[in-house]
Structures are given as C-alpha cells and as structure tokens.
Design a protein around this motif. Structure first.
Motif, PDB file in Angstrom:
ATOM      1  N   PRO A 486       0.796  -1.232   0.000  1.00 21.12           N
ATOM      2  CA  PRO A 486       0.000   0.000   0.000  1.00 21.12           C
ATOM      3  C   PRO A 486       0.830   1.283   0.000  1.00 21.12           C
ATOM      4  O   PRO A 486       0.560   2.201  -0.775  1.00 21.12           O
ATOM      5  CB  PRO A 486      -0.835  -0.126   1.281  1.00 21.12           C
ATOM      6  CG  PRO A 486      -0.979  -1.597   1.489  1.00 21.12           C
ATOM      7  CD  PRO A 486       0.326  -2.187   1.032  1.00 21.12           C
ATOM      8  N   PHE A 487       1.852   1.378   0.870  1.00 20.27           N
ATOM      9  CA  PHE A 487       2.626   2.623   0.925  1.00 20.27           C
ATOM     10  C   PHE A 487       3.475   2.813  -0.331  1.00 20.27           C
ATOM     11  O   PHE A 487       3.714   3.949  -0.758  1.00 20.27           O
ATOM     12  CB  PHE A 487       3.494   2.657   2.178  1.00 20.27           C
ATOM     13  CG  PHE A 487       2.740   3.040   3.419  1.00 20.27           C
ATOM     14  CD1 PHE A 487       2.244   4.325   3.575  1.00 20.27           C
ATOM     15  CD2 PHE A 487       2.496   2.117   4.419  1.00 20.27           C
ATOM     16  CE1 PHE A 487       1.539   4.689   4.713  1.00 20.27           C
ATOM     17  CE2 PHE A 487       1.794   2.463   5.564  1.00 20.27           C
ATOM     18  CZ  PHE A 487       1.302   3.750   5.707  1.00 20.27           C
ATOM     19  N   ALA A 488       3.934   1.727  -0.929  1.00 21.88           N
ATOM     20  CA  ALA A 488       4.673   1.850  -2.192  1.00 21.88           C
ATOM     21  C   ALA A 488       3.759   2.368  -3.286  1.00 21.88           C
ATOM     22  O   ALA A 488       4.169   3.174  -4.136  1.00 21.88           O
ATOM     23  CB  ALA A 488       5.279   0.503  -2.581  1.00 21.88           C
ATOM     24  N   ALA A 489       2.512   1.928  -3.285  1.00 19.82           N
ATOM     25  CA  ALA A 489       1.551   2.427  -4.267  1.00 19.82           C
ATOM     26  C   ALA A 489       1.283   3.910  -4.056  1.00 19.82           C
ATOM     27  O   ALA A 489       1.172   4.679  -5.024  1.00 19.82           O
ATOM     28  CB  ALA A 489       0.250   1.633  -4.167  1.00 19.82           C
ATOM     29  N   GLU A 490       1.186   4.326  -2.801  1.00 17.00           N
ATOM     30  CA  GLU A 490       0.934   5.741  -2.529  1.00 17.00           C
ATOM     31  C   GLU A 490       2.045   6.624  -3.091  1.00 17.00           C
ATOM     32  O   GLU A 490       1.779   7.657  -3.710  1.00 17.00           O
ATOM     33  CB  GLU A 490       0.800   5.977  -1.018  1.00 17.00           C
ATOM     34  CG  GLU A 490      -0.361   5.270  -0.349  1.00 17.00           C
ATOM     35  CD  GLU A 490      -1.716   5.880  -0.652  1.00 17.00           C
ATOM     36  OE1 GLU A 490      -1.773   6.882  -1.399  1.00 17.00           O
ATOM     37  OE2 GLU A 490      -2.719   5.352  -0.149  1.00 17.00           O
ATOM     38  N   ARG A 491       3.306   6.237  -2.880  1.00 17.93           N
ATOM     39  CA  ARG A 491       4.403   7.107  -3.325  1.00 17.93           C
ATOM     40  C   ARG A 491       4.433   7.234  -4.842  1.00 17.93           C
ATOM     41  O   ARG A 491       4.872   8.247  -5.383  1.00 17.93           O
ATOM     42  CB  ARG A 491       5.748   6.627  -2.791  1.00 17.93           C
ATOM     43  CG  ARG A 491       6.376   5.462  -3.505  1.00 17.93           C
ATOM     44  CD  ARG A 491       7.852   5.304  -3.176  1.00 17.93           C
ATOM     45  NE  ARG A 491       8.637   6.445  -3.615  1.00 17.93           N
ATOM     46  CZ  ARG A 491       9.074   6.614  -4.860  1.00 17.93           C
ATOM     47  NH1 ARG A 491       8.785   5.742  -5.795  1.00 17.93           N
ATOM     48  NH2 ARG A 491       9.790   7.679  -5.173  1.00 17.93           N
ATOM     49  N   LEU A 492       3.957   6.213  -5.547  1.00 18.33           N
ATOM     50  CA  LEU A 492       3.989   6.258  -7.009  1.00 18.33           C
ATOM     51  C   LEU A 492       2.990   7.253  -7.583  1.00 18.33           C
ATOM     52  O   LEU A 492       3.145   7.708  -8.720  1.00 18.33           O
ATOM     53  CB  LEU A 492       3.726   4.868  -7.583  1.00 18.33           C
ATOM     54  CG  LEU A 492       4.847   3.838  -7.391  1.00 18.33           C
ATOM     55  CD1 LEU A 492       4.402   2.473  -7.877  1.00 18.33           C
ATOM     56  CD2 LEU A 492       6.121   4.272  -8.104  1.00 18.33           C
TER      57      LEU A 492
END
Length: 748
Positions: A486-492
């Motif tokens: 989830p947090f990796a998706a947010e940064r993208l």
C-alpha cells in the motif's frame, strides 16, 4: 471522500494561472465582510465594495494553521464524564418528505443555535450547498471549468435539462418575525454563487444566548454529478438542508477574534460544521429502503402508501440519508472495549449483491482497527450504502455514522476487485474518525482528513498484510501476479517531484484538481516517513493522544504538529516533516553519484628506513606485486574479483538535489561484506572513503526503504558494474500499479 485508482489514476500537473481568483485573493482580508449579491428575499443589497458591519469571515485563502489552539478551545478537552460527548452548539429538528417522482425534498427545520462569543450577533450565515448545482454560474462550476482542464477528478458529469439541483429558502422566521436574507460570497467567488446566505435577525442573539429559527425549504436533488443526487429510483440526500456556519472564537484554529467560517461550496472542498443534535423525520414511499445518520427510533409509521422514519443522533455535525426503491439490507453487529454495541447495516442494489458481505466485513474490521489504534468508537450505528451502476459518483462519500462505498458484480478473494472494495470501505469508514469525531475543517485543511485518513487506512492494510495484487489479464495467464504494498503504491501517485502546493494548503486554492488529489497519497507518504523517524511505538502513542485530546473539538494542523512533537519527544523530526512538506513544497532526491576504487600498491620512489634512504625501483616493484598476486590467488582459488593481497581505497560520492533527510548509506564490497554509514547533515554532496581488503562494488541509499518521499528511488543505488535490480524492482511496482488500474477500469 475517496481517492481510488480510477479517480486519481493519472496525476498530471500543468502550470495555470487563475486570473479571477488571484485578483480576488489579493484583495481579500480576513477582517472584511464582502459585498452581498442580489437578494433572494425582499431586501436591499449593499452597493458593490461596501463594508457590512459585524463579525468578519475567515480569510478567503485560509489554510494551514501555524499557531496551536488554546487549551479551552471548543470548550476544552472532553473528559468523558460530561453529559454529552461534544460541547453541542446547534440542534436541528427536521421534518422532510421525498417526492420520489421529482427527486425533491420539502422540509421544515427548527434550528437552535448557541452564540458562544462574547458579543451580540445580529446576523448568521447558512450553507445552501445544493445551489452549487443550480447553474454553471456557481463557484463550484466556475472552478470545475478550470481545474478539470488540468487534471482528472470526480464530478465531471454534464447536467442536462431536468437534472439540475438547488435549495430554496421559502420562509425563515425568528419567533413571529419573518426574516430577510441575501446571498454572499465569503471567498470572493462569482456574484452568481448562491451557496452561502446571510440571514438578518429581527433580534440580536446576546453573548451566550440562544437563537431559534423556523425554516421552510425545498431541496431539489441534482442527477448525481458529485457526492449527492439521484439516479433512477436511487436518492442520496446529502448537504440538503440549510446548515449554519461555524462561529470560531479567538484561540480556535488560528483565529485571533471571533470569525465566521462559512466558505462557499468549492469544486474541491468538502465540509465543516458545529457539533450538535439531529432529530429528523423522513417521509418516503413505503416501498423505498431508507438509511441515515444515527439510530432509527422504532419502526416506521406507515399510512397511505408512505412511511415516516425517525432518526436521532447527537454529537455529530451533519446528516445525510438514502432512499432507494427495491434495495436490500445486510445486517451485522460489533462491540469493542469502551464502545457501545454497534449495529452495522449495508444497503445495496441487487446488481451488487456480491459486494454486500465484503463491505460488511471491511466495516466491522475497521471498527476494530480504528478503535484499537486511535480510540473507542462512540456511536451505536454504522450504515454503509452501495450506490447503483451509473451513480458511482455518489460512492466513496462520508458522513457521521453513514458512508457510501463502491459496488462490484463479482468480488473474488485475493483479487484487485477485493482490494479496491476493501480500500474504499476502510477509507470511508475512517472518515468517521478524522472527519467525523475529530471534525477537521475539510475546507481549509484537507490534510487532516483526507490525508491523515489515507495514512491510517494504509496502516490497517499493512497490518492485514493486504497488498495490491494485479492478478488478472495477460499477467495472470502468464503466471505473473505483480504485488505492490500500500505505501509503495501511494508514493507512485503522490506527485513528489516539484509539488506545486504545500500539503497544508486549503482544498480549493491549488494549481489543479490533480494537485488536490495528491493530498491523499503525499500525506500518507510523508506520515510513513515520519513514522520511520519517530519509531512505530512513539507514533502510535502520539496518535492515541491526538484522538483523546482533540475528539469533538476541531483540531488544526498546528494542533496535530504540537501533539506529535510533545508525545514522541522528537520535535526535530516532526518539525522537519511539517516545515518541509505541510507548510512547504520541498522534495527529496538524494542519489549515489559515483563509486571510485583504486588498489593500494607499493609505489616507486624513495623511503627512509632505519635512518637510511633507499630507492624503490618500479620494475622490481612490478615483479614483487606479480609474485604476491600469484601466491595469493593460489591460496584463494575461490576469491571474487576485486579482492586480493593488496588493500583497496574506495570512494563513494553522494549528491543531494532536494531537502536534507537523515540517510543510511550501505556500501557493499567485493568479498560480500558491507558497511553502513550515516549521512545526517545538510551538505549538498558528501564523499565517504573506505580502505578495505576488497573494493566497493555497490552503494545504496535507504536500503531498508524507509524514505518513500524520495522523488526518484531509481538513483538511490549504483554498482561498479551495471546492475538493473533497482530499476527492475521499481519498474515492476509501477507495472503492477498500471496493471491494477487497467484491471479496475475493466471491472467497472
């Protein structure tokens, strides 16, 4: 409000000037009440530019507050021993009837409002939100024209004949006196905007006194364009009644004197209101299913083909409801420590029956997570509504104890659809805490609601181990199922490179709708990085205290900052995040610039030994070096290139193209060993030297992936020989997100 992949699927920021808004803002002053527009009732408008006396409006460009609120703000901290959860300011008793054929609601409202200030009040201001949809001259439509041209957003539907919506004040009385009113534009929007009305009182309300108004109104729902409205036999009735603005006092959210916080209905903004009591009776056709904020007071009363439902809820600041023909319900319950027994209901159309059980489970799971991680849920009900096909813009909206989710015809466990449905449900329930109980000002500080809620949602998903799995289409057929956390998706999708607006900016005064959209993901990313700096236990303690201290009290960004710094004990880390990202537009972009390695060999020249000078011959040294190499290689047949009988002097150079951030540099040597060094200063570049038996073969900043705010993670690592591992990893994440987007679009 939701921010799902299909809403902000592609973030694109373009430069655009808002000439009309910029000019208005330049002229704006928090101490000036703007001129009124032509009146709705019989009254004489002030001439253009005239100053009307009275308590001023909050500034038209009000945004991130920098001064913490006073200890007694909003009546002070709630101990839990009070007779009510909140310091109630207003109460609404409303009798309303839905004309299902016309999608119109006729209503009679008795509003009782308490003057918390130390001075008499001779006028009040009410929100008439539905007037945003009466014509294209509203602030909402005027801003939509600009913002949607430069970024994707919800609310892009075109209203046709018979699909407009509005709210009419038919009569306003104070006792026996009929009152006059006029439309005003507190944010200097177009004179044709009628989303805020000033009501002149027959008798001023004294300091500490109470005002009672009786209001007759008619609300015509629009065809669903954004957040509210009808489609077919579905009616989501939200922002539908005259609602008084908030009179803020000195020491509350940055106010230095009493001020009316009553902004126009902007395209990207949401809502802000006082806590109070709602006592609402809703009359609808008897074959309609009804759900609403609060608790139903017994079975409905039915006569002549109509049913009247009575709902009550105290200590909330809004009321919304749904009436839909042929809809079904699925019920459950939940109870946790410190909370009452909670009745949970899902209202859904037949075509989305597959979504009902997953929405119910995600809601009860959210009750557990938010109650454990922030504080006990204080209400007795939660109602989730799944809108029908072709009314998706009514989905993903939040009201106290009541929210709308998304709907899917098929929901398979472990798929992208399951993730999307869970995420939206968790997000909209989470608003019940950040928008509902904490009651942040979504107009001026969307970071406190949309942003902080997104962060807490991601923490719940992380705790569940629930990742985005793009297991569909050609990737599934090939046996490839990209997974992204989830947090990796947010940064993208966070727009980390050169953001045009601070996170703390208000909802409407932004470069584009896409810039507003990044409030969700950029806040989640910034808070993720702050958690890494503070440590998970310290962050959780601070958020527990933030909820305890500020529930039912409308905190500001400055109040969140102060609580985080005080409880964590790490003011430096908190200030760095807030100064650089909440109040500023910093970006991080650290990179490994170069790796240089030289073998340290005996060098020709003269040396002093035992008081005698001797000269080292280059040819003799070469023979000596060759001999030592042969002997060493024979003794170490499995040795890796880059190691040998002589030490290596390696230098790693790092560069900084953005704001300073504490970095960990991991240097790996040819023999497989590694060494960690800290780069914790503000230098724009730094060199780190190593003398070891083996040379440096690679270097990586942030090897544990704690700094997701870094705008470019691809340049965080470098190898002496080309190695595409980092680029493959982040490319795979991007591919997974893209696949997730296409799969979600295909499922709609």
């Amino acid at each position: 409000m939701r921010r799902v992949v299909r809403k902000w699927g592609c973030v694109c920021v373009l430069t655009l000037a808002w000439p009309w808004l910029a000019a208005a803002q330049q002229a704006a002053s928090s101490a000036v009440t703007p001129a009124a527009s032509p009146p709705l009732a019989a009254s004489t408008p002030a001439p253009a530019g005239a100053l009307l006396p009275g308590i001023p409006f909050a500034a038209a460009d009000a945004a991130a507050v920098t001064v913490p609120s006073a200890a007694n703000a909003w009546g002070g901290e709630r101990s839990g021993s009070e007779t009510t959860l909140s310091d109630r300011v207003v109460s609404y008793r409303i009798d309303a009837e839905l004309d299902a054929a016309k999608h119109a609601v006729s209503g009679r409202e008795r509003m009782t409002w308490r003057n918390r200030s130390d001075r008499p009040v001779d006028r009040i201001y009410v929100h008439l939100y539905l007037n945003a949809f009466q014509n294209e001259g509203s602030t909402w439509f005027t801003e939509r024209e600009v913002l949607t041209a430069h970024g994707r957003s919800r609310g892009a539907a075109v209203l046709k004949k018979g699909e407009w919506g509005w709210i009419e004040l038919r009569q306003v009385k104070q006792g026996d006196a009929a009152l006059k009113w006029r439309f005003v534009q507190p944010d200097h929007g177009p004179a044709t905007d009628q989303t805020v009305a000033q009501i002149d009182l027959a008798e001023p309300v004294p300091a500490g006194g109470t005002l009672t108004l009786d209001i007759d109104f008619l609300s015509q729902l629009p065809r669903v364009v954004e957040r509210t409205g009808w489609f077919g036999d579905f009616n989501l009735v939200a922002q539908w009644f005259p609602k008084v603005g908030v009179l803020e006092l000195a020491g509350e959210r940055g106010a230095t004197a009493p001020q009316w916080n009553v902004h126009e209905f902007h395209f990207n903004s949401e809502f802000y209101a006082d806590f109070g009591l709602y006592d609402v009776r809703l009359t609808v056709p008897s074959d309609y299913t009804v759900g609403a904020v609060g608790k139903l007071q017994g079975p409905p009363e039915t006569a002549n083909g109509k049913s009247t439902y009575h709902f009550m809820q105290g200590d909330v600041h809004d009321f919304a409801w749904v009436a839909a023909k042929g809809y079904k319900t699925l019920d459950g319950s939940w109870q946790g420590p410190g909370s009452p027994k909670v009745d949970v209901r899902v209202i859904y159309p037949a075509e989305y029956a597959a979504s009902a059980a997953p929405v119910l489970k995600a809601t009860t799971d959210s009750l557990t997570f938010f109650s454990d991680s922030l504080g006990a849920y204080p209400y007795q009900t939660v109602t989730a509504v799944v809108p029908p096909y072709n009314a998706s813009e009514a989905g993903g909206m939040e009201y106290p104890t009541f929210f709308t989710a998304d709907g899917y015809a098929r929901v398979e466990p472990g798929t992208l659809t399951q993730y999307a449905l869970d995420f939206v449900t968790i997000h909209e329930f989470g608003h019940g805490y950040f928008y509902g109980i904490l009651a942040s000002n979504e107009f001026e500080e969307p970071i406190l609601d949309e942003g902080m809620n997104e962060y807490w949602d991601d923490r719940m998903l992380r705790g569940r181990g629930q990742d985005i799995v793009a297991a569909s289409g050609w990737m599934k057929r090939l046996g490839i199922a990209p997974v992204i956390r989830p947090f990796a998706a947010e940064r993208l999708i966070a727009g980390l490179r050169k953001p045009p607006d601070p996170l703390g900016a208000n909802a409407w005064d932004r470069l584009s709708s896409s810039s507003y959209g990044t409030v969700y993901a950029r806040t989640a990313t910034a808070m993720h990085d702050l958690e890494e700096r503070l440590g998970k236990p310290a962050l959780e303690r601070a958020m527990h205290e933030y909820y305890r201290r500020w529930r039912f009290r409308h905190p500001s960004v400055a109040d969140l900052r102060a609580t985080l710094a005080e409880v964590s004990g790490n003011r430096q880390a908190v200030d760095a995040i807030f100064d650089q990202y909440v109040y500023g537009t910093a970006q991080i972009d650290d990179r490994v610039a170069s790796i240089d390695a030289v073998e340290v060999l005996p060098q020709p020249g003269t040396v002093m030994k035992d008081g005698k000078r001797s000269e080292l011959d280059a040819g003799a040294l070469d023979r000596q070096v060759d001999s030592q190499r042969r002997s060493w290689n024979k003794a170490h047949p499995e040795a890796k290139p880059g190691s040998g009988p002589f030490p290596w002097r390696s230098t790693v150079t790092v560069r900084r193209d953005g704001a300073p951030v504490p970095q960990l540099l991991r240097v790996t040597f040819a023999d497989g060993s590694h060494e960690d060094v800290r780069w914790n200063d503000a230098r724009r570049w730094a060199r780190f030297g190593f003398v070891r038996p083996a040379k440096v073969v690679s270097a990586e900043l942030d090897p544990e992936q704690k700094i997701l705010l870094d705008a470019n993670k691809l340049n965080d690592s470098l190898a002496s020989k080309a190695d595409g591992a980092a680029s493959r990893r982040w490319s795979a994440d991007a591919a997974a997100l893209l696949q997730a987007f296409y799969a979600l679009v295909g499922s709609l």
